[in-house]
Design an enzyme around this catalytic site. Structure first.
Site, short mmCIF file in Angstrom:
data_model
loop_
_atom_site.label_atom_id
_atom_site.label_comp_id
_atom_site.label_asym_id
_atom_site.label_seq_id
_atom_site.Cartn_x
_atom_site.Cartn_y
_atom_site.Cartn_z
N GLN A 1 24.07 34.12 -12.31
CA GLN A 1 23.06 35.01 -12.92
C GLN A 1 23.56 35.65 -14.22
O GLN A 1 22.76 36.15 -15.00
CB GLN A 1 22.61 36.08 -11.92
N GLY B 1 22.71 42.62 -4.86
CA GLY B 1 23.56 41.43 -4.82
C GLY B 1 23.50 40.73 -6.16
O GLY B 1 22.57 40.95 -6.94
N HIS C 1 21.50 30.90 -4.68
CA HIS C 1 21.75 30.92 -6.13
C HIS C 1 22.91 30.00 -6.52
O HIS C 1 22.81 29.28 -7.52
CB HIS C 1 22.13 32.34 -6.60
N CYS D 1 14.29 39.27 -7.23
CA CYS D 1 15.46 38.66 -7.84
C CYS D 1 15.58 39.16 -9.28
O CYS D 1 14.59 39.16 -10.02
CB CYS D 1 15.33 37.14 -7.82
N LEU D 2 16.78 39.56 -9.65
CA LEU D 2 17.01 40.05 -11.01
C LEU D 2 16.75 38.96 -12.05
O LEU D 2 16.50 39.27 -13.21
CB LEU D 2 18.45 40.57 -11.15
N HIS E 1 20.10 34.60 0.15
CA HIS E 1 19.55 34.62 -1.21
C HIS E 1 20.64 34.30 -2.24
O HIS E 1 20.43 33.49 -3.15
CB HIS E 1 18.94 36.02 -1.46
N GLU E 2 21.82 34.89 -2.07
CA GLU E 2 22.91 34.67 -3.04
C GLU E 2 23.53 33.29 -2.90
O GLU E 2 23.89 32.66 -3.90
CB GLU E 2 23.98 35.76 -2.90
O1 GNR Z 1 18.56 43.36 -5.93
C1 GNR Z 1 18.11 42.49 -5.19
N1 GNR Z 1 17.34 42.84 -4.13
C2 GNR Z 1 16.97 41.96 -3.13
C3 GNR Z 1 15.98 42.35 -2.25
C4 GNR Z 1 15.59 41.52 -1.22
C5 GNR Z 1 16.19 40.30 -1.06
C6 GNR Z 1 17.18 39.88 -1.94
C7 GNR Z 1 17.57 40.70 -2.96
S1 GNR Z 1 18.83 40.20 -4.05
C8 GNR Z 1 18.36 41.07 -5.49
C9 GNR Z 1 19.38 40.86 -6.59
C10 GNR Z 1 19.46 39.40 -6.95
O2 GNR Z 1 18.65 38.82 -7.63
N2 GNR Z 1 20.45 38.74 -6.44
O3 GNR Z 1 20.56 37.40 -6.67
NI NI Z 2 18.55 36.70 -7.03
#
Ligand code: GNR
Ligand code: NI
Length: 171
Positions: free
Chosen positions: A51, A46, A140, A94-95, A136-137
Site C-alpha cells: 500500500q 492495518g 493485499h 481500505c485505505l 484483509h492484509e
Molecule cells: O483501516 C482499516 N480498517 C479496516 C476495517 C475493516 C476491515 C479491514 C480494515 S483494514 C483498513 C486499512 C487497510 O486498508 N488495510 O489494508
Molecule cells: Ni486495505
C-alpha cells in the site's frame, strides 16, 4: 520515520504478488517504521507494505481502542495455516479504496504463522476484527482487494468510479 504516500485504485501495483522477506535487516526495520507512521497517520488499523508501493510480505496492525495505548503488531511472511468453516460478515474499508465500505464474508477464525521483527516464528489463532484484518492484509500481499469478495456488480461500479476520478485528475 516518515509518512509515505498510500497508493489507491486504479494503481496496478495493488495487484502485485509481494515477495517474501529474505532477511530482516535495517531496510525492513525502516520499512516497518514508515508503515506504522503512515498507518497511524491515515488513520488505519492495518497496512500492507504494497500500500506504500513496496512489494514485500510485511503487514503492520494496531487494533487497540482509541483511548488505550498503542498495540503495534508486525507480521512478516504471514501464511494462513487454517480457516474455520464458520463464516462471519463485517463491514470493511481500505485505505487504498478511500471512502468505500461494504460488507464482506470471510472465515470467522483463522490461524496464521508469521515471523516477528527478530525473525522468530509464531502462530496465532484470530477471531473477530483480528481475523478480518489479518485476512484483509494477507489478501493485499497476494494482490487481492476486499472488493474481490463482493458482487461483480458492486465491484465493477467502484472500479469504474476510481478509474473515472483518476482520468479527471490526469486531464
Ligand atoms: O483501516 C482499516 N480498517 C479496516 C476495517 C475493516 C476491515 C479491514 C480494515 S483494514 C483498513 C486499512 C487497510 O486498508 N488495510 O489494508
Ligand atoms: Ni486495505
Amino acid at each position: 520515520m516518515a509518512v509515505r504516500e498510500i497508493i489507491t485504485l486504479p494503481d496496478k501495483r495493488l495487484r502485485l504478488n509481494s515477495e517474501p522477506v529474505k532477511r530482516i535487516d535495517a531496510t525492513v526495520r525502516k520499512l516497518v517504521d514508515d508503515m506504522f507512521e503512515t498507518m497511524y497517520g491515515a488513520p488505519g488499523i492495518g497496512l500492507a507494505a504494497i500500500q506504500i508501493g513496496v512489494p514485500a510480505r510485511v503487514i503492520t496492525m494496531d487494533l487497540s481502542k482509541k483511548d488505550s495505548g498503542h498495540e503495534p503488531r508486525v507480521f512478516i511472511n504471514p501464511e494462513i495455516t487454517w480457516k474455520s468453516d464458520e463464516k462471519s460478515a463485517s463491514e470493511e474499508g481500505c485505505l487504498s479504496i478511500p471512502e468505500y465500505y461494504e460488507e464482506v464474508e470471510r472465515p470467522a477464525k483463522v490461524k496464521v504463522k508469521y515471523l516477528d521483527l527478530d525473525g522468530k516464528a509464531h502462530e496465532v489463532e484470530a477471531a473477530g476484527l483480528f481475523a478480518t484484518c489479518l485476512q484483509h492484509e494477507i489478501d493485499h500481499i497476494n494482490g487481492v482487494l476486499f472488493i474481490d469478495h463482493i458482487s461483480k456488480l458492486k465491484r465493477d461500479r467502484v472500479i469504474k468510479k476510481f478509474a473515472k476520478a483518476a482520468k479527471k485528475v490526469e486531464a
